[in-house]
Design a protein around this motif. Structure first.
Motif, PDB file in Angstrom:
ATOM      1  N   SER A   1      -6.220  31.894  23.959  1.00  0.00           N
ATOM      2  CA  SER A   1      -7.481  31.179  23.522  1.00  0.00           C
ATOM      3  C   SER A   1      -7.312  29.954  24.630  1.00  0.00           C
ATOM      4  CB  SER A   1      -7.352  30.415  22.332  1.00  0.00           C
ATOM      5  OG  SER A   1      -6.088  29.539  22.308  1.00  0.00           O
ATOM      6  N   ARG A   2      -8.086  28.248  24.705  1.00  0.00           N
ATOM      7  CA  ARG A   2      -8.307  27.220  25.365  1.00  0.00           C
ATOM      8  C   ARG A   2      -6.920  26.032  24.918  1.00  0.00           C
ATOM      9  NH1 ARG A   2     -13.468  27.937  25.123  1.00  0.00           N
ATOM     10  NH2 ARG A   2     -13.875  29.083  27.295  1.00  0.00           N
ATOM     11  N   SER A   3      -6.312  26.655  23.389  1.00  0.00           N
ATOM     12  CA  SER A   3      -5.870  25.544  22.576  1.00  0.00           C
ATOM     13  C   SER A   3      -5.890  25.934  21.447  1.00  0.00           C
ATOM     14  CB  SER A   3      -6.688  24.437  22.429  1.00  0.00           C
ATOM     15  OG  SER A   3      -7.226  24.756  20.864  1.00  0.00           O
ATOM     16  N   ARG A   4      -4.181  25.190  20.685  1.00  0.00           N
ATOM     17  CA  ARG A   4      -3.634  26.866  20.107  1.00  0.00           C
ATOM     18  C   ARG A   4      -5.148  26.066  18.598  1.00  0.00           C
ATOM     19  NH1 ARG A   4       1.259  27.094  19.601  1.00  0.00           N
ATOM     20  NH2 ARG A   4       2.319  25.711  21.135  1.00  0.00           N
TER      21      ARG A   4
ATOM     22  N   VAL B   1     -14.769  32.799  17.148  1.00  0.00           N
ATOM     23  CA  VAL B   1     -13.562  32.021  16.833  1.00  0.00           C
ATOM     24  C   VAL B   1     -13.867  30.760  17.901  1.00  0.00           C
ATOM     25  CG1 VAL B   1     -11.444  30.954  16.318  1.00  0.00           C
ATOM     26  CG2 VAL B   1     -11.842  32.177  15.213  1.00  0.00           C
ATOM     27  N   THR B   2     -13.789  29.829  17.799  1.00  0.00           N
ATOM     28  CA  THR B   2     -14.623  28.360  19.196  1.00  0.00           C
ATOM     29  C   THR B   2     -13.255  28.096  19.731  1.00  0.00           C
ATOM     30  OG1 THR B   2     -16.255  27.259  17.994  1.00  0.00           O
ATOM     31  CG2 THR B   2     -14.972  26.398  19.879  1.00  0.00           C
ATOM     32  N   GLY B   3     -13.292  29.022  20.736  1.00  0.00           N
ATOM     33  CA  GLY B   3     -12.087  28.523  21.876  1.00  0.00           C
ATOM     34  C   GLY B   3     -11.747  29.683  22.140  1.00  0.00           C
ATOM     35  N   VAL B   4     -11.771  30.725  21.893  1.00  0.00           N
ATOM     36  CA  VAL B   4     -11.266  31.929  21.527  1.00  0.00           C
ATOM     37  C   VAL B   4     -11.872  32.120  23.612  1.00  0.00           C
ATOM     38  CG1 VAL B   4     -10.747  35.033  21.161  1.00  0.00           C
ATOM     39  CG2 VAL B   4     -10.263  32.840  19.765  1.00  0.00           C
ATOM     40  N   THR B   5     -10.978  32.690  24.325  1.00  0.00           N
ATOM     41  CA  THR B   5     -11.273  33.614  25.771  1.00  0.00           C
ATOM     42  C   THR B   5     -11.227  34.743  25.424  1.00  0.00           C
ATOM     43  OG1 THR B   5      -9.367  33.362  26.326  1.00  0.00           O
ATOM     44  CG2 THR B   5     -10.904  30.836  26.745  1.00  0.00           C
ATOM     45  N   ASP B   6     -10.006  35.478  24.723  1.00  0.00           N
ATOM     46  CA  ASP B   6     -10.234  37.006  25.073  1.00  0.00           C
ATOM     47  C   ASP B   6      -9.704  37.144  24.042  1.00  0.00           C
ATOM     48  OD1 ASP B   6     -10.054  39.774  26.177  1.00  0.00           O
ATOM     49  OD2 ASP B   6      -8.433  39.449  27.091  1.00  0.00           O
ATOM     50  N   VAL B   7      -9.501  38.761  23.197  1.00  0.00           N
ATOM     51  CA  VAL B   7      -8.811  39.319  22.143  1.00  0.00           C
ATOM     52  C   VAL B   7      -8.678  40.617  22.399  1.00  0.00           C
ATOM     53  CG1 VAL B   7      -9.229  40.245  19.743  1.00  0.00           C
ATOM     54  CG2 VAL B   7     -10.884  38.360  20.430  1.00  0.00           C
TER      55      VAL B   7
ATOM     56  N   PRO C   1       4.605  33.697  17.280  1.00  0.00           N
ATOM     57  CA  PRO C   1       4.118  32.144  16.969  1.00  0.00           C
ATOM     58  C   PRO C   1       3.225  31.721  18.122  1.00  0.00           C
ATOM     59  CG  PRO C   1       6.244  32.952  17.229  1.00  0.00           C
ATOM     60  CD  PRO C   1       5.978  33.347  16.578  1.00  0.00           C
ATOM     61  N   GLN C   2       2.553  30.768  18.099  1.00  0.00           N
ATOM     62  CA  GLN C   2       1.924  31.067  19.859  1.00  0.00           C
ATOM     63  C   GLN C   2       2.747  30.931  20.862  1.00  0.00           C
ATOM     64  OE1 GLN C   2      -0.733  28.818  18.608  1.00  0.00           O
ATOM     65  NE2 GLN C   2      -1.944  30.035  17.324  1.00  0.00           N
ATOM     66  N   LYS C   3       2.426  31.085  22.017  1.00  0.00           N
ATOM     67  CA  LYS C   3       2.913  30.718  23.585  1.00  0.00           C
ATOM     68  C   LYS C   3       2.077  29.995  23.652  1.00  0.00           C
ATOM     69  CE  LYS C   3       3.768  35.446  22.959  1.00  0.00           C
ATOM     70  NZ  LYS C   3       3.315  36.559  23.721  1.00  0.00           N
ATOM     71  N   ASP C   4       2.864  28.998  24.762  1.00  0.00           N
ATOM     72  CA  ASP C   4       1.885  28.316  25.774  1.00  0.00           C
ATOM     73  C   ASP C   4       1.648  29.251  27.243  1.00  0.00           C
ATOM     74  OD1 ASP C   4      -0.083  26.783  27.077  1.00  0.00           O
ATOM     75  OD2 ASP C   4       0.062  24.647  25.745  1.00  0.00           O
ATOM     76  N   THR C   5       1.207  29.135  28.111  1.00  0.00           N
ATOM     77  CA  THR C   5       1.369  30.248  29.318  1.00  0.00           C
ATOM     78  C   THR C   5       0.327  29.028  30.645  1.00  0.00           C
ATOM     79  OG1 THR C   5      -0.914  31.669  29.172  1.00  0.00           O
ATOM     80  CG2 THR C   5       1.937  32.464  28.528  1.00  0.00           C
ATOM     81  N   GLY C   6       0.527  28.251  30.047  1.00  0.00           N
ATOM     82  CA  GLY C   6      -0.219  26.824  31.215  1.00  0.00           C
ATOM     83  C   GLY C   6      -1.546  26.553  30.090  1.00  0.00           C
ATOM     84  N   SER C   7      -2.490  27.256  31.012  1.00  0.00           N
ATOM     85  CA  SER C   7      -4.395  26.381  30.136  1.00  0.00           C
ATOM     86  C   SER C   7      -4.653  27.232  28.897  1.00  0.00           C
ATOM     87  CB  SER C   7      -5.129  26.310  30.986  1.00  0.00           C
ATOM     88  OG  SER C   7      -4.900  27.297  31.622  1.00  0.00           O
ATOM     89  N   ILE C   8      -4.232  28.122  28.676  1.00  0.00           N
ATOM     90  CA  ILE C   8      -4.655  29.419  27.688  1.00  0.00           C
ATOM     91  C   ILE C   8      -3.071  29.942  27.326  1.00  0.00           C
ATOM     92  CG2 ILE C   8      -5.381  32.009  27.163  1.00  0.00           C
ATOM     93  CD1 ILE C   8      -7.509  30.431  29.374  1.00  0.00           C
ATOM     94  N   VAL C   9      -3.948  29.260  25.781  1.00  0.00           N
ATOM     95  CA  VAL C   9      -2.950  29.663  24.782  1.00  0.00           C
ATOM     96  C   VAL C   9      -2.340  31.362  24.433  1.00  0.00           C
ATOM     97  CG1 VAL C   9      -1.631  29.572  22.148  1.00  0.00           C
ATOM     98  CG2 VAL C   9      -2.757  27.294  24.040  1.00  0.00           C
ATOM     99  N   VAL C  10      -1.606  32.218  23.698  1.00  0.00           N
ATOM    100  CA  VAL C  10      -1.643  33.538  23.350  1.00  0.00           C
ATOM    101  C   VAL C  10      -0.769  33.109  22.066  1.00  0.00           C
ATOM    102  CG1 VAL C  10      -0.787  35.830  24.727  1.00  0.00           C
ATOM    103  CG2 VAL C  10      -1.704  34.052  25.821  1.00  0.00           C
ATOM    104  N   THR C  11      -1.620  34.076  21.501  1.00  0.00           N
ATOM    105  CA  THR C  11      -1.181  34.266  20.372  1.00  0.00           C
ATOM    106  C   THR C  11      -0.981  35.937  19.718  1.00  0.00           C
ATOM    107  OG1 THR C  11      -1.868  32.522  19.981  1.00  0.00           O
ATOM    108  CG2 THR C  11      -0.767  33.342  17.843  1.00  0.00           C
ATOM    109  N   ASP C  12      -0.012  36.153  19.479  1.00  0.00           N
ATOM    110  CA  ASP C  12      -0.157  38.000  18.929  1.00  0.00           C
ATOM    111  C   ASP C  12       0.058  37.442  16.957  1.00  0.00           C
ATOM    112  OD1 ASP C  12       2.213  38.848  20.985  1.00  0.00           O
ATOM    113  OD2 ASP C  12       0.464  38.476  21.100  1.00  0.00           O
ATOM    114  N   TYR C  13      -1.027  38.472  16.780  1.00  0.00           N
ATOM    115  CA  TYR C  13      -1.152  38.673  15.362  1.00  0.00           C
ATOM    116  C   TYR C  13      -0.584  40.026  14.653  1.00  0.00           C
ATOM    117  CZ  TYR C  13      -3.560  34.022  15.649  1.00  0.00           C
ATOM    118  OH  TYR C  13      -3.606  32.535  15.907  1.00  0.00           O
TER     119      TYR C  13
END
Length: 112
Positions: free
Chosen positions: A89-92, A67-73, A34-46
């Protein structure tokens, strides 16, 4: 003169089932964690199946960064097992967008 269009394949890559050398099937695409929201950045493990080398990880990273909104991988590569890809990412993110990006790289998300 050498032929630039042909790329030699090392024996290790030939036998590894490496998707960057021989694309793996992309069936069974599912989200890993599941995705985790850490303030302004959403961190998701796949959890991604089939990655066996740095080249594999680079291909997945390149596609996910489109992918639109991705800031780091970040990739935690585990050859022979399911590897973890962490996406900031900036949002889910849309799961369909993530599936498509991973599939374009020749891999599949782990069936959870």
């Amino acid at each position: 003169m050498s032929d630039i269009s042909s790329t030699p394949v090392t024996p290790a890559a030939e036998t590894s089932g490496c998707s960057c050398c021989a694309p793996a099937p992309t069936s069974g695409l599912q989200i890993g964690r599941p995705q985790k929201d850490t303030g302004s950045i959403v961190v998701t493990d796949y959890e991604v199946e089939g990655m066996t080398c740095v080249g594999c990880a680079a291909g997945v990273t390149t596609q996910l960064k489109k992918v639109t909104g991705v800031t780091d991988v970040r990739v935690s590569l585990t050859p022979g097992k399911t590897s973890t890809v962490t996406v900031d990412s900036r949002s889910r993110l849309s799961l369909d967008d993530v599936r498509e990006a991973v599939a374009k790289a020749g891999y599949s998300l782990h069936r959870s």
